[in-house]
Scaffold this motif. Structure first.
Motif, PDB file in Angstrom:
ATOM      1  N   VAL A 102       0.716  -0.941   0.105  1.00  0.00           N
ATOM      2  CA  VAL A 102      -0.148   0.117   0.106  1.00  0.00           C
ATOM      3  C   VAL A 102       0.855   1.134   0.147  1.00  0.00           C
ATOM      4  O   VAL A 102       1.727   1.315   0.775  1.00  0.00           O
ATOM      5  N   LEU A 103       0.753   2.023  -0.972  1.00  0.00           N
ATOM      6  CA  LEU A 103       1.575   3.133  -1.240  1.00  0.00           C
ATOM      7  C   LEU A 103       0.930   4.718  -0.624  1.00  0.00           C
ATOM      8  O   LEU A 103      -0.106   4.939  -1.236  1.00  0.00           O
ATOM      9  N   THR A 104       1.552   5.123   0.413  1.00  0.00           N
ATOM     10  CA  THR A 104       1.027   6.219   0.808  1.00  0.00           C
ATOM     11  C   THR A 104       1.787   7.529   0.634  1.00  0.00           C
ATOM     12  O   THR A 104       3.275   7.516   0.947  1.00  0.00           O
ATOM     13  N   GLY A 105       1.206   8.485   0.136  1.00  0.00           N
ATOM     14  CA  GLY A 105       2.096   9.810  -0.323  1.00  0.00           C
ATOM     15  C   GLY A 105       1.952  10.851   0.801  1.00  0.00           C
ATOM     16  O   GLY A 105       0.898  11.170   1.724  1.00  0.00           O
ATOM     17  N   HIS A 106       3.194  11.334   1.379  1.00  0.00           N
ATOM     18  CA  HIS A 106       3.298  12.350   2.418  1.00  0.00           C
ATOM     19  C   HIS A 106       3.965  13.452   1.857  1.00  0.00           C
ATOM     20  O   HIS A 106       4.590  13.550   0.853  1.00  0.00           O
ATOM     21  N   ILE A 107       3.750  14.595   2.592  1.00  0.00           N
ATOM     22  CA  ILE A 107       4.568  15.925   2.234  1.00  0.00           C
ATOM     23  C   ILE A 107       5.442  16.247   3.460  1.00  0.00           C
ATOM     24  O   ILE A 107       4.623  16.585   4.772  1.00  0.00           O
ATOM     25  N   THR A 108       6.801  16.334   3.630  1.00  0.00           N
ATOM     26  CA  THR A 108       7.210  16.527   4.774  1.00  0.00           C
ATOM     27  C   THR A 108       8.043  17.887   4.818  1.00  0.00           C
ATOM     28  O   THR A 108       8.704  18.021   5.851  1.00  0.00           O
ATOM     29  N   ASP A 109       7.813  18.596   3.836  1.00  0.00           N
ATOM     30  CA  ASP A 109       8.617  19.992   3.705  1.00  0.00           C
ATOM     31  C   ASP A 109       7.864  20.699   5.108  1.00  0.00           C
ATOM     32  O   ASP A 109       8.913  21.673   5.643  1.00  0.00           O
ATOM     33  N   GLY A 110       6.620  20.755   5.044  1.00  0.00           N
ATOM     34  CA  GLY A 110       6.174  21.609   6.018  1.00  0.00           C
ATOM     35  C   GLY A 110       6.656  21.234   7.489  1.00  0.00           C
ATOM     36  O   GLY A 110       6.736  21.944   8.370  1.00  0.00           O
ATOM     37  N   ILE A 111       6.574  19.823   7.797  1.00  0.00           N
ATOM     38  CA  ILE A 111       7.007  19.236   8.860  1.00  0.00           C
ATOM     39  C   ILE A 111       8.197  19.543   9.040  1.00  0.00           C
ATOM     40  O   ILE A 111       8.615  20.021  10.423  1.00  0.00           O
ATOM     41  N   GLY A 112       9.164  19.602   8.245  1.00  0.00           N
ATOM     42  CA  GLY A 112      10.481  19.975   8.353  1.00  0.00           C
ATOM     43  C   GLY A 112      10.742  21.368   8.844  1.00  0.00           C
ATOM     44  O   GLY A 112      11.418  21.602   9.797  1.00  0.00           O
ATOM     45  N   TYR A 113      10.032  22.478   8.174  1.00  0.00           N
ATOM     46  CA  TYR A 113       9.963  23.912   8.748  1.00  0.00           C
ATOM     47  C   TYR A 113       9.692  23.878  10.190  1.00  0.00           C
ATOM     48  O   TYR A 113      10.166  24.295  11.121  1.00  0.00           O
ATOM     49  N   MET A 114       8.418  23.252  10.496  1.00  0.00           N
ATOM     50  CA  MET A 114       7.795  23.452  11.983  1.00  0.00           C
ATOM     51  C   MET A 114       8.817  22.786  13.033  1.00  0.00           C
ATOM     52  O   MET A 114       8.800  23.164  13.912  1.00  0.00           O
ATOM     53  N   GLU A 115       9.428  21.584  12.607  1.00  0.00           N
ATOM     54  CA  GLU A 115      10.374  21.027  13.379  1.00  0.00           C
ATOM     55  C   GLU A 115      11.565  21.724  13.567  1.00  0.00           C
ATOM     56  O   GLU A 115      12.133  21.860  14.418  1.00  0.00           O
ATOM     57  N   ALA A 116      11.970  22.547  12.525  1.00  0.00           N
ATOM     58  CA  ALA A 116      13.346  23.305  12.670  1.00  0.00           C
ATOM     59  C   ALA A 116      12.698  24.482  13.508  1.00  0.00           C
ATOM     60  O   ALA A 116      13.871  24.662  14.376  1.00  0.00           O
ATOM     61  N   LEU A 117      11.745  25.212  13.546  1.00  0.00           N
ATOM     62  CA  LEU A 117      11.337  26.080  14.385  1.00  0.00           C
ATOM     63  C   LEU A 117      11.834  25.545  15.902  1.00  0.00           C
ATOM     64  O   LEU A 117      12.246  26.339  16.826  1.00  0.00           O
ATOM     65  N   LYS A 118      11.102  24.391  16.210  1.00  0.00           N
ATOM     66  CA  LYS A 118      11.222  23.707  17.418  1.00  0.00           C
ATOM     67  C   LYS A 118      12.518  23.483  17.996  1.00  0.00           C
ATOM     68  O   LYS A 118      12.838  23.916  19.077  1.00  0.00           O
ATOM     69  N   ASP A 119      13.243  23.203  16.948  1.00  0.00           N
ATOM     70  CA  ASP A 119      14.896  22.971  17.106  1.00  0.00           C
ATOM     71  C   ASP A 119      15.454  24.210  17.703  1.00  0.00           C
ATOM     72  O   ASP A 119      16.482  24.291  18.291  1.00  0.00           O
ATOM     73  N   ASN A 120      15.048  25.357  17.005  1.00  0.00           N
ATOM     74  CA  ASN A 120      15.610  26.643  17.446  1.00  0.00           C
ATOM     75  C   ASN A 120      14.810  27.253  18.502  1.00  0.00           C
ATOM     76  O   ASN A 120      14.907  28.240  18.679  1.00  0.00           O
ATOM     77  N   THR A 130       3.350  36.086   9.462  1.00  0.00           N
ATOM     78  CA  THR A 130       3.283  36.705   8.178  1.00  0.00           C
ATOM     79  C   THR A 130       4.268  35.717   7.214  1.00  0.00           C
ATOM     80  O   THR A 130       5.515  35.897   7.769  1.00  0.00           O
ATOM     81  N   ILE A 131       3.815  35.529   6.042  1.00  0.00           N
ATOM     82  CA  ILE A 131       4.738  34.677   5.230  1.00  0.00           C
ATOM     83  C   ILE A 131       4.797  35.072   3.716  1.00  0.00           C
ATOM     84  O   ILE A 131       3.485  35.387   3.261  1.00  0.00           O
ATOM     85  N   VAL A 132       5.622  35.170   2.829  1.00  0.00           N
ATOM     86  CA  VAL A 132       5.544  35.528   1.773  1.00  0.00           C
ATOM     87  C   VAL A 132       5.814  34.158   0.958  1.00  0.00           C
ATOM     88  O   VAL A 132       7.032  33.674   1.158  1.00  0.00           O
ATOM     89  N   GLY A 133       5.003  33.887  -0.130  1.00  0.00           N
ATOM     90  CA  GLY A 133       5.173  32.743  -0.871  1.00  0.00           C
ATOM     91  C   GLY A 133       4.056  31.956  -1.245  1.00  0.00           C
ATOM     92  O   GLY A 133       2.979  31.949  -0.419  1.00  0.00           O
ATOM     93  N   ALA A 134       3.996  31.427  -2.594  1.00  0.00           N
ATOM     94  CA  ALA A 134       2.611  30.688  -2.884  1.00  0.00           C
ATOM     95  C   ALA A 134       2.962  29.451  -3.770  1.00  0.00           C
ATOM     96  O   ALA A 134       2.308  28.773  -4.464  1.00  0.00           O
ATOM     97  N   ALA A 138       6.252  27.238   0.193  1.00  0.00           N
ATOM     98  CA  ALA A 138       5.339  27.942   0.801  1.00  0.00           C
ATOM     99  C   ALA A 138       4.020  27.261   1.144  1.00  0.00           C
ATOM    100  O   ALA A 138       3.858  27.171   2.198  1.00  0.00           O
ATOM    101  N   THR A 139       3.568  26.788   0.438  1.00  0.00           N
ATOM    102  CA  THR A 139       2.316  25.918   0.407  1.00  0.00           C
ATOM    103  C   THR A 139       2.292  25.033   1.520  1.00  0.00           C
ATOM    104  O   THR A 139       1.560  24.772   2.650  1.00  0.00           O
ATOM    105  N   ALA A 140       3.567  24.143   1.501  1.00  0.00           N
ATOM    106  CA  ALA A 140       3.883  23.039   2.393  1.00  0.00           C
ATOM    107  C   ALA A 140       3.921  23.477   4.000  1.00  0.00           C
ATOM    108  O   ALA A 140       3.438  23.245   4.803  1.00  0.00           O
ATOM    109  N   ILE A 141       4.525  24.989   3.957  1.00  0.00           N
ATOM    110  CA  ILE A 141       4.646  25.564   5.317  1.00  0.00           C
ATOM    111  C   ILE A 141       3.409  25.946   5.751  1.00  0.00           C
ATOM    112  O   ILE A 141       2.937  26.031   7.104  1.00  0.00           O
TER     113      ILE A 141
END
Ligand code: NAD
Length: 287
Positions: A102-120, A130-134, A138-141
Motif C-alpha cells: 500500500v503506497l501512501t504519499g506524504h509531504i514532509t517539507d512543512g513538517i521540516g519547517y515546523m520541526e526546525a522552528l522547534k529545534d531553534n 506573516t509569510i511571503v510565498g505561494a 510556501a504551500t507546504a509550510i
C-alpha cells in the motif's frame, strides 16, 4: 557503501529530474550508516513521462519507499493508494511509504519547517505569522503551520502564476483548520509592514535572496522589522540571505532554510525506518 549492501538491504529512491545535484542521497545514506540500518538510498532520473512506470517499479521491487521532487511532486499522487492529510491539502507529495504494497504519499517539507522552528526554540503555535510565498515550499509550510495550530496567517505574494494557488491555500486553511488565513498583494508594502508589525514571526518562502535573486529582498528597509520579531528564510544557499542580514542587524532571532531541509529528510527517514534520524550528527555533517 558496497561493503554494507547485502541480499537483505532495502532500497529507497529519489525520483526527480534533474536530480544529480541533490544532497539527499548523501544525507540519508550517512544516517542509515550511522544507525547501522540496512537501507540504501539512490537517486533516479525520473520525469513526468516515466513517473508511472517508476512507481510501478517501486511496487514490483517492493522498495520501502521514495522521495519525490520536481517535476513530480504534484503529479505522483495519481499513482498512489493513499495520501496523508497534509499531502491531500497541499496537492503535493515528497515522500512515498510502501507498507505491504500500500503506497501512501506524504509531504514532509512543512513538517521540516515546523520541526526546525522547534529545534531553534521558536514557538509559533497559537500566534500570528506573516509569510511571503505561494509555491511548493510556501504551500507546504502554510498548510502544516495551520494544521499544527498557528492562530492567524497573513500570506503575501506577487500577482504571478502562483496567485491562484495562494487563493486555494487560504480557502483550504480557512475551511479545514482553526487558523484564520488571508492573502495580500506583495506590491502593497505598507500593508506588509502593518501585518509584520503585529506578527510574532515573518517568513520568506520564495526564492528571493537565492540565485538569480541573490543579495535581493522585497523588504525596503529596517523599519519593517523589530528586535523581538522572528525572521526565517527557506533559502539555505547562501546561508545568510539579504533578508536575514537586515534582520540580524535589527537584532531579530533568525533561521535559514538548512534546518527545514534537514528535518524534512528526517521526517521521511522516520516514516521509512520507524526511527528518528541522528539529528545532531547530521547537523555536523551538513554545516
Ligand atoms: P516555486 O517555484 O514553487 O515558487 C516560487 C515562489 O517565489 C512563488 O511564490 C513566486 O511567486 C515567488 N517569486 C518568484 N519570483 C519572485 C520575485 N521576483 N519576487 C517575489 N516573489 C517571487 O519554488 P519553491 O519550490 O516553493 O521554492 C522556493 C524557495 O524555497 C527556493 O529558494 C528553494 O530553494 C527553497 N526551498 C527550500 C527548501 C528547504 O528545505 N529549505 C525546500 C524547498 C524549497
Amino acid at each position: 557503501m558496497a561493503e554494507r549492501i547485502t541480499g537483505h538491504t532495502e532500497l529507497i529512491g529519489l525520483m526527480a529530474y534533474p536530480i544529480r545535484h541533490s544532497s539527499s542521497p548523501a544525507m540519508q545514506n550517512e544516517a542509515f550508516a550511522k544507525l547501522g540500518l540496512d537501507y540504501a538510498y539512490l537517486a533516479f532520473e525520473v520525469d513526468n513521462d516515466s513517473l508511472e512506470d517508476a512507481v510501478k517499479g517501486l511496487r514490483a521491487l517492493k522498495m520501502k519507499g521514495s522521495n519525490v521532487s520536481m517535476p513530480n511532486k504534484t503529479v505522483v499522487h495519481k499513482y498512489l493508494d493513499k495520501l496523508s492529510p497534509a499531502a491531500e491539502m497541499c496537492g503535493a507529495v515528497n515522500t512515498i511509504v510502501n507498507e505491504d504494497g500500500v503506497l501512501t504519499g506524504h509531504i514532509t517539507d512543512g513538517i521540516g519547517y515546523m520541526e526546525a522552528l522547534k529545534d531553534n526554540h521558536i514557538d509559533v503555535i497559537g500566534k500570528k505569522m506573516t509569510i511571503v510565498g505561494a509555491g511548493g515550499a510556501a504551500t507546504a509550510i502554510e498548510i502544516q503551520a495551520a494544521l499544527d495550530g498557528v492562530k492567524e496567517m497573513s500570506i503575501f505574494n506577487v500577482k504571478d502564476k502562483f496567485w491562484g494557488n495562494a487563493e486555494e491555500t487560504v480557502r483550504k486553511i480557512n475551511e479545514n483548520t482553526e487558523c484564520r488565513a488571508a492573502l495580500y498583494d506583495l506590491a502593497d508594502l505598507e500593508l506588509l509592514k502593518k501585518e509584520i508589525a503585529n506578527s510574532y514571526l515573518f517568513a520568506n518562502a520564495t526564492g528571493m535572496g537565492m540565485k538569480p535573486l541573490e543579495g535581493k529582498t522585497y523588504i525596503p528597509d529596517k523599519s519593517f522589522l523589530r528586535p523581538d520579531l522572528i525572521v526565517t528564510d527557506v533559502v539555505y544557499f547562501p546561508r545568510e540571505t539579504a533578508l536575514l542580514k537586515i534582520a540580524k542587524e535589527v537584532g531579530c532571532k533568525t533561521m535559514n532554510g538548512l534546518g527545514m531541509m534537514l528535518f524534512q529528510g528526517s521526517a521521511a527517514f522516520e516514516l521509512w525506518t520507524g526511527q528518528p534520524m541522528p539529528i545532531e550528527y547530521m547537523k555536523e555533517i551538513l554545516d
